[in-house]
Design a protein around this motif. Structure first.
Motif, short mmCIF file in Angstrom:
data_model
loop_
_atom_site.label_atom_id
_atom_site.label_comp_id
_atom_site.label_asym_id
_atom_site.label_seq_id
_atom_site.Cartn_x
_atom_site.Cartn_y
_atom_site.Cartn_z
N PRO A 1 0.82 -1.22 0.00
CA PRO A 1 0.00 0.00 0.00
C PRO A 1 0.85 1.26 0.00
O PRO A 1 0.72 2.14 0.86
N THR A 2 1.76 1.33 -0.98
CA THR A 2 2.69 2.46 -1.02
C THR A 2 2.47 3.34 -2.25
O THR A 2 3.22 4.29 -2.46
N GLY A 3 1.47 3.02 -3.04
CA GLY A 3 1.22 3.81 -4.24
C GLY A 3 0.12 3.19 -5.07
O GLY A 3 -0.43 2.14 -4.72
N PRO A 4 -0.21 3.81 -6.19
CA PRO A 4 -1.25 3.27 -7.06
C PRO A 4 -0.81 1.97 -7.71
O PRO A 4 0.39 1.66 -7.80
N MET B 1 -3.71 5.25 0.84
CA MET B 1 -3.25 4.44 -0.30
C MET B 1 -4.23 3.30 -0.58
O MET B 1 -4.49 2.97 -1.74
N MET B 2 -4.78 2.70 0.47
CA MET B 2 -5.75 1.63 0.25
C MET B 2 -7.03 2.18 -0.37
O MET B 2 -7.67 1.51 -1.18
N ALA B 3 -7.41 3.42 0.00
CA ALA B 3 -8.57 4.04 -0.64
C ALA B 3 -8.29 4.26 -2.12
O ALA B 3 -9.17 4.03 -2.98
N LEU B 4 -7.06 4.66 -2.46
CA LEU B 4 -6.67 4.85 -3.85
C LEU B 4 -6.68 3.54 -4.60
O LEU B 4 -7.16 3.45 -5.74
N ILE B 5 -6.16 2.49 -3.96
CA ILE B 5 -6.13 1.17 -4.59
C ILE B 5 -7.54 0.65 -4.83
O ILE B 5 -7.84 0.08 -5.89
N ARG B 6 -8.44 0.85 -3.86
CA ARG B 6 -9.82 0.43 -4.04
C ARG B 6 -10.47 1.16 -5.22
O ARG B 6 -11.23 0.56 -5.99
N GLU B 7 -10.17 2.44 -5.35
CA GLU B 7 -10.70 3.20 -6.49
C GLU B 7 -10.17 2.67 -7.80
O GLU B 7 -10.91 2.54 -8.79
N ASP B 8 -8.88 2.36 -7.84
CA ASP B 8 -8.28 1.80 -9.06
C ASP B 8 -8.93 0.47 -9.42
O ASP B 8 -9.26 0.21 -10.58
N LEU B 9 -9.10 -0.40 -8.42
CA LEU B 9 -9.72 -1.70 -8.67
C LEU B 9 -11.16 -1.54 -9.15
O LEU B 9 -11.63 -2.27 -10.03
N LYS B 10 -11.87 -0.56 -8.59
CA LYS B 10 -13.25 -0.32 -9.01
C LYS B 10 -13.31 0.11 -10.46
O LYS B 10 -14.22 -0.27 -11.21
N MET B 11 -12.32 0.91 -10.90
CA MET B 11 -12.25 1.31 -12.31
C MET B 11 -12.17 0.09 -13.22
O MET B 11 -12.68 0.09 -14.34
N GLU C 1 -13.92 -6.10 -7.31
CA GLU C 1 -14.34 -5.87 -5.92
C GLU C 1 -13.96 -7.07 -5.07
O GLU C 1 -14.26 -8.21 -5.43
N MET C 2 -13.30 -6.81 -3.96
CA MET C 2 -12.86 -7.87 -3.06
C MET C 2 -13.93 -8.18 -2.02
O MET C 2 -14.68 -7.30 -1.62
N ASP C 3 -13.95 -9.44 -1.61
CA ASP C 3 -14.84 -9.83 -0.51
C ASP C 3 -14.19 -9.52 0.83
O ASP C 3 -14.88 -9.27 1.81
N THR D 1 0.61 3.32 -14.40
CA THR D 1 -0.41 2.88 -13.47
C THR D 1 -1.57 2.17 -14.16
O THR D 1 -1.79 2.29 -15.36
N LEU D 2 -2.31 1.44 -13.34
CA LEU D 2 -3.56 0.82 -13.80
C LEU D 2 -4.49 1.88 -14.36
O LEU D 2 -5.11 1.68 -15.41
N ARG D 3 -4.57 2.99 -13.65
CA ARG D 3 -5.47 4.07 -14.08
C ARG D 3 -5.08 4.59 -15.46
O ARG D 3 -5.93 4.89 -16.29
N ASP D 4 -3.78 4.71 -15.73
CA ASP D 4 -3.30 5.14 -17.05
C ASP D 4 -3.84 4.23 -18.14
O ASP D 4 -4.33 4.67 -19.17
#
Length: 580
Positions: free
Chosen positions: A133-136, A241-251, A255-257, A406-409
């Motif tokens: 959890p150190t970056g996107p 960072m985890m909030a950012l990662i969750r947003e990236d995954l949602k894109m 979604e994790m259980d 990044t994933l977002r890119d």
């Protein structure tokens, strides 16, 4: 509705009949008997190895067994012809009526067609992504996320009870580095000049994190020593960072259980409990490891450590779990985490790792084998690298993360559907070339477009049929007379549909979701081929002057669309109704 399973049952019935007649001995093992498509379609629709499997235990020639089986099997109305080939293979050709029943079977089941009970509700934990959890998330994480998510969906479709899990690596030194990096951005937000030393994270993604920290604490940490702010900033930064990662995954549609924190293992006795479990089995000892094979490192020196006897469970060498200074090694919390998963009662564990974790495979499998007394299998899938290109040239993107794409890119460049499908066009342990230009080009060389176009074509013909006054509701199509569909190309498309339930089980058993993507491309190819034949042969067109005949033709097309939707659903890709 699995024709291959049905015909295998027919083969087993024939074996039982021969046993009842005394032509075959009782008690023959039939688990290895298979029914599958022949290598050469000219040989028939299905082939069975039954005679080859039974010959040795039955003490008979395989060809003699095959001929006896052929006589029994050919008596079934579903079988047009049974022919013995080579030393004893049995090729079967099914009656057209068998294939013609497929479209209505698909329409009756909907996107549940092909759904299997193979898993019998077994509990499977699929752990994937699990980035620090150190970056996107970067492009490598993207492939792991897509693979893990598609695998979880595939296993669910095959009858398993699946949990999607993310392991938060928030217990190591890297989160302290993150905290120090955020602190620098915090000082920057306060108007101070800062310099990012080697080992810190200089990416721009931390600028808003530093500004948010300023909003929350004001100037409280300015000029303060590290011991004052490190723990609080570490927790704050990890959460951000985890909030950012969750947003990236949602894109990406992931979604994790469950999220599991490595930090929860420290100071709670959970690592100690896992090691004690191994110690109780005589697998923990004090010892000195041999030097690494090959050239001995200059800084290597023999030292006594606490070791896990992993060689007793298939590893190459025993592994240290505690350093000579009493601190846990990186392996110890990994053991504790998997001990927790085993304790939760999963029947199977799957870990999705990056290719750089290849050295961890044997030790983790040994740990899980020891912790579960060999009862809980662990499969580790390694994800190879992704190379980015555009028009065949290496492609550099914004690198807003400072050091990587990044994933977002990627998702913003081509969209989540294209990203997911392309990431699944190769097996996980093969490197993947991702060409952004090819990923969005509209040609049959692009598998994403090719499959989506097949679905859109079918939707298009259904709209035109509706405009022409033809009822193409699923209820109407389910009652259509599909016995009129007898052209080789139409039957070939039905035969391809029949493969879907079998393909699901094969892909799920091997943990290979890429096989779904490849098969969907083949199905789309058969649909496009039939469509194109209609240009030269009007009788093959889906929309005819006769409404009843149109319904029959469209019933087949609609069945293809349903299966494409089901397959894309497993891959996490949305089927489109029209191309834009």
């Amino acid at each position: 509705m699995n024709l291959f399973t049905d015909i295998r049952a027919l083969v087993l019935q024939a074996i039982e009949a021969l046993q009842a007649e005394g032509a075959l001995p009782e008690g023959l093992a039939t688990a290895a008997v298979t029914v599958e498509p022949p290598r050469d379609p000219l040989h028939g629709d299905m082939a069975t190895n039954a005679a080859m499997v039974l010959a040795k235990p039955a003490k008979a020639k395989p060809r003699d067994i095959a001929e006896a089986l052929a006589a029994k099997i050919a008596a079934d109305d579903r079988v047009d012809h049974a022919e013995v080939a080579g030393p004893g293979f049995l090729n079967l050709r099914l009656a057209p009526s068998v294939w013609q029943a497929l479209p209505q079977g698909v329409l009756a089941a909907g996107t549940d067609f092909g759904r299997s009970q193979m898993g019998q509700g077994a509990k499977v934990n699929v752990e994937y992504v699990s980035a620090n959890p150190t970056g996107p998330l970067h492009v490598g994480h993207t492939r792991g996320a897509v693979f893990g998510d598609a695998l979880a969906s595939l296993l669910d479709f095959a009858g398993y009870d699946v949990t999607r899990e993310y392991y938060i690596n928030d217990g190591g030194a890297q989160v302290d580095v993150l905290a120090r990096s955020v602190y620098l951005r915090y000082l920057e937000a306060q108007g101070h000049e800062v310099e990012f030393a080697d080992g810190t994270y200089p990416g721009d993604y931390l600028i808003p994190v530093g500004e948010k920290l300023k909003e929350q604490v004001g100037d409280r940490y300015v000029g303060q020593p590290e011991e004052v702010w490190l723990e609080e900033v570490r927790n704050f930064a990890t959460d951000e960072m985890m909030a950012l990662i969750r947003e990236d995954l949602k894109m990406l549609g992931v979604e994790m259980d469950q999220f599991f924190s490595e930090k929860s293992l420290y100071g709670t006795g959970r690592i100690e409990a896992a090691i004690e479990s191994l110690d109780a089995k005589g697998l923990i000892y004090r010892g000195v490891l041999e030097p690494p094979k090959g050239k001995k490192p200059e800084d290597w020196e023999p030292r006594e450590q606490t070791l896990f006897k992993s060689t007793e469970h298939g590893d190459d060498v025993d592994r240290p779990i505690m350093k000579s200074d009493g601190a846990w090694t990186y392996f110890a919390p990994d053991i504790a985490y998997h001990y927790d998963k085993v304790s939760r009662g999963y029947d199977q564990l799957i870990d999705v790792f990056g290719a750089d974790h290849g050295g961890y495979v044997k030790r983790m499998k040994a740990a899980v084998s020891a912790l579960s007394d060999g009862k809980t299998p662990l499969d580790i899938k390694l994800i190879q690298l992704v190379k980015l290109y555009k028009n065949g040239e290496p492609f550099k993107m914004s690198k807003r993360a400072g050091t990587f794409v990044t994933l977002r890119d990627v998702v913003e460049e081509v969209g989540p559907d294209v990203t997911r499908f392309v990431m699944l066009t190769r097996k996980n342990d093969a490197s993947l070339d991702f060409d952004f230009a090819k990923a969005v080009e509209q040609s049959k060389e692009n598998p994403v477009f090719y499959v989506q176009y097949a679905h859109a074509r079918i939707c298009s013909v259904m709209r035109k049929a509706t405009e022409a006054g033809v009822d193409v509701s699923d209820a109407a199509l389910a009652g259509a007379d599909v016995s009129v569909l007898s052209h080789e190309a139409e039957l070939g498309l039905m035969k391809k549909l029949a493969e879907w339930p079998r393909l699901v089980e094969i892909a799920a058993k091997g943990h290979e979701p890429h096989k779904v993507a490849i098969w969907l491309n083949e199905l789309a190819s058969d649909l496009h081929a039939l469509w194109n034949k209609g240009h030269d042969e009007p009788a093959l067109r889906f929309l005819q002057d006769d409404a009843a005949l149109s319904q029959s033709k469209i019933a087949l097309a609609r069945a293809v669309a349903v299966v494409i939707s089901a397959g894309l659903g497993i891959l996490g890709v949305t089927p489109v109704e029209e191309m834009r």
